[in-house]
Design an enzyme around this catalytic site. Structure first.
Site, PDB file in Angstrom:
ATOM      1  N   CYS B 154       0.837  -1.206   0.000  1.00 33.87           N
ATOM      2  CA  CYS B 154       0.000   0.000   0.000  1.00 33.87           C
ATOM      3  C   CYS B 154       0.876   1.261   0.000  1.00 33.87           C
ATOM      4  O   CYS B 154       1.718   1.422  -0.875  1.00 33.87           O
ATOM      5  CB  CYS B 154      -0.945  -0.072   1.197  1.00 33.87           C
ATOM      6  SG  CYS B 154      -2.191   1.205   1.246  1.00 33.87           S
ATOM      7  N   ASP B 309     -10.157  -3.944  -5.294  1.00 32.05           N
ATOM      8  CA  ASP B 309      -9.571  -3.053  -4.292  1.00 32.05           C
ATOM      9  C   ASP B 309     -10.271  -1.691  -4.352  1.00 32.05           C
ATOM     10  O   ASP B 309     -10.222  -1.014  -5.374  1.00 32.05           O
ATOM     11  CB  ASP B 309      -8.063  -2.890  -4.594  1.00 32.05           C
ATOM     12  CG  ASP B 309      -7.298  -2.304  -3.443  1.00 32.05           C
ATOM     13  OD1 ASP B 309      -7.913  -1.563  -2.649  1.00 32.05           O
ATOM     14  OD2 ASP B 309      -6.083  -2.564  -3.318  1.00 32.05           O
ATOM     15  N   HIS B 338      -8.505  -5.182  -1.022  1.00 28.37           N
ATOM     16  CA  HIS B 338      -7.218  -4.633  -0.597  1.00 28.37           C
ATOM     17  C   HIS B 338      -6.563  -5.488   0.494  1.00 28.37           C
ATOM     18  O   HIS B 338      -5.361  -5.741   0.448  1.00 28.37           O
ATOM     19  CB  HIS B 338      -7.455  -3.208  -0.073  1.00 28.37           C
ATOM     20  CG  HIS B 338      -6.201  -2.450   0.186  1.00 28.37           C
ATOM     21  ND1 HIS B 338      -5.396  -1.973  -0.816  1.00 28.37           N
ATOM     22  CD2 HIS B 338      -5.606  -2.075   1.345  1.00 28.37           C
ATOM     23  CE1 HIS B 338      -4.366  -1.340  -0.294  1.00 28.37           C
ATOM     24  NE2 HIS B 338      -4.467  -1.389   1.017  1.00 28.37           N
TER      25      HIS B 338
END
Lengths: 177, 365
Positions: B154, B309, B338
């Site tokens: 991320c 996501d 995600h």
């Protein structure tokens, strides 16, 4: 759908727009849920059928929410809420700061100022350090060149002893970060 | 069957189902005190680890293995600054770390700790030219190597790509996991909400200092409000008698609610320079006077992303492979969300064994 009794001020307009978008979201959702999900299949147990209805209901609701949160009305509402939150926080910071100063205490702003000074100092040290490293690397490169030059012009016997010395690669230290 | 009989049967079926459901519901509610007790004792992190290096509040964890490492270059996990990093090592059998440790990689993870108001001035420079290089240097000395493998998740992936662009010689292989690179997309709600017109990030950071954990948590919850606030608690109640499910649910919820503030300055830079101005993709981002040019990344790159996501859509991660200078580039897309990309069962079964194989083929023994 517009509220004709509301005044024409910007706040009233925003309220009307938001209310309209929100109502549209609900009506879209209800239409979708009613048309897709509320038919009972023949060969399903009541519990399964209820679950299926519930899932359809949530899927329609979720779609409607997504559309609403992408709408300009929602974004306007978000902007206004954020503006209000920032103003409230600024007022609170100011009042707390005044109170602290009145009590001869250090405020958060004072600490921030101090931290910024330390960071500026740290940045200046880092810059000077990097300049020094660059200088040292330049010196090291020149030394390597000289050593190579020297090595070329020496006799083979002397060259053998030079080999025993540290190689340029070994001597050059890794650049610190 | 006559219509009257049919009607009576339907009515009796419905009544029976309603009674059954009520009884079941009561039984489920009676489990709640037990669940509350369990929730207090959720373990954070599955694999054995120890802190081998500390830089202020930032810690470097080393994961234990029964056998000596098979591969020379260590693997460093760089997590995001939001939430805690133990999602990468959530539970036995649901741990990304476990895959790499079992395969023989010397595995490390950066725990950024919990920033306080004193850390509000920490910027991209603090991380990309400070914490990460110092940790990489430490690893190089510790392992006797001059390169490391990096896996960034991320926001940690975005930071890793910046680090790899500025220090390309230090990175052997780069794996990005749901990392935001091209922020011009309008697919995700976060991109719309963070628009310059919608979000005065300067005013926000000046007033609040750090970005509050609660603010971030609510932003993430509101991406899917119906799923997060309605469907999830209902499905939890329905499966409350399944101990394995409850254990996984509680561990995940503990992680989801274990939010931390993000240092104000880096939050400002991230929103302003990346979300609002998309400087990284456009090659305009500078950190301490040095431009970040992703073309400088020449190591092998593995870009992992999730099709569902809602935080970092594929369109935000995918352009990375076209922006780097490396010839060895690979993209894997998984049908997951995600978080599912890290801990989901499909990811555990298909994605991570493949990622381990990819890395093993490119690391010295």
């Amino acid at each position: 759908m517009k509220d004709t009794t509301a005044t024409d001020g910007p706040a009233a307009k925003l309220f009307n727009d938001s209310a309209e978008a929100f109502t549209k979201m609900w009506s879209d959702f209800a239409t979708k849920a009613a048309s897709n999900g509320f038919t009972l299949p023949q060969n399903q147990s009541p519990a399964d059928a209820a679950k299926q209805m519930r899932d359809t209901f949530f899927a329609a609701w979720s779609d409607a929410c997504e559309r609403y949160m992408r709408s300009s009305e929602f974004q306007q509402m978000m902007r206004d809420t954020m503006k209000m939150a920032i103003e409230m926080r600024q007022q609170m910071n100011q009042q707390m700061g005044e109170m602290q100063h009145a009590m001869q205490g250090a405020t958060r702003q004072d600490m921030d100022h101090l931290m910024r000074s330390v960071e500026n100092l740290d940045g200046r040290f880092a810059e000077t350090y990097e300049q020094l490293v660059d200088c040292l690397e330049a010196v090291s490169t020149r030394l390597d060149d000289l050593e190579r030059h020297d090595h070329k012009h020496k006799m083979p016997k002397a060259g053998a002893s030079a080999k025993q010395k540290s190689s340029p690669k070994q001597r050059t230290k890794k650049k610190p970060l | 069957m006559s219509p009257e009989q049919e009607y009576a049967k339907t009515w009796s079926d419905l009544s029976k189902a309603a009674i059954d459901e009520s009884v079941q519901q009561m039984r489920r509610f009676s489990r709640l005190p037990d669940v509350m007790d369990k929730a207090k004792n959720v373990r954070k992190g599955a694999s054995k680890s120890e802190v081998v290096h500390q830089d202020g509040r930032v810690k470097l964890l080393h994961y234990h293995s029964d056998k000596p490492p098979k591969y020379r270059q260590p693997l460093l996990f760089v997590f995001a600054l939001v939430n805690r990093p133990y999602i990468l090592d959530l539970l036995p059998g649901k741990s990304v770390v476990e895959h790499f440790v079992k395969a023989g990689f010397d595995t490390y993870l950066i725990d950024w700790g919990k920033p306080t108001h004193a850390d509000r001035n920490e910027s991209l420079d603090t991380y990309v030219n400070g914490y990460i290089p110092r940790i990489v240097n430490h690893l190089e000395h510790r392992c006797g190597v001059d390169q490391v493998n990096i896996l960034g998740y991320c926001m940690g992936g975005t930071l890793s790509s910046m680090y790899a662009a500025l220090h390309p010689k230090q990175v052997r292989n780069l794996i990005l996991l749901a990392a935001g690179i091209d922020f011009s997309t309008r697919e995700g709600l976060l991109n719309i909400w963070a628009d310059e017109d919608n979000f005065d990030v300067d005013g926000f950071v000046d007033a609040f200092g750090n970005c509050p954990a609660e603010y971030l948590q609510w932003s993430f919850l509101m991406l899917k409000p119906v799923q997060n606030l309605m469907q999830k608690p209902i499905s939890f109640l329905e499966r409350i008698e399944d101990d394995k499910f409850v254990n996984e649910y509680l561990t995940m919820e503990t992680w989801l609610n274990d939010n931390i503030a993000v240092p104000g300055e880096i939050y400002r830079e991230f929103v302003k320079y990346l979300y609002q101005q998309n400087q990284l993709t456009r090659g305009e981002l500078t950190i301490r006077g040095k431009r970040i040019d992703l073309k400088q990344i020449i190591c092998p790159v593995l870009n992992l992303m999730a099709r569902r996501d809602d935080l970092v859509p594929c369109s935000q991660s995918e352009p990375f492979n076209d922006l780097v200078g490396s010839n060895d580039r690979k993209t894997i897309k998984l049908d997951a969300g995600h978080i599912g990309l890290a801990v989901g069962s499909r990811a555990q079964r298909d994605l991570w064994p493949e990622a381990v194989k990819w890395l093993a083929e490119r690391t010295d023994i």
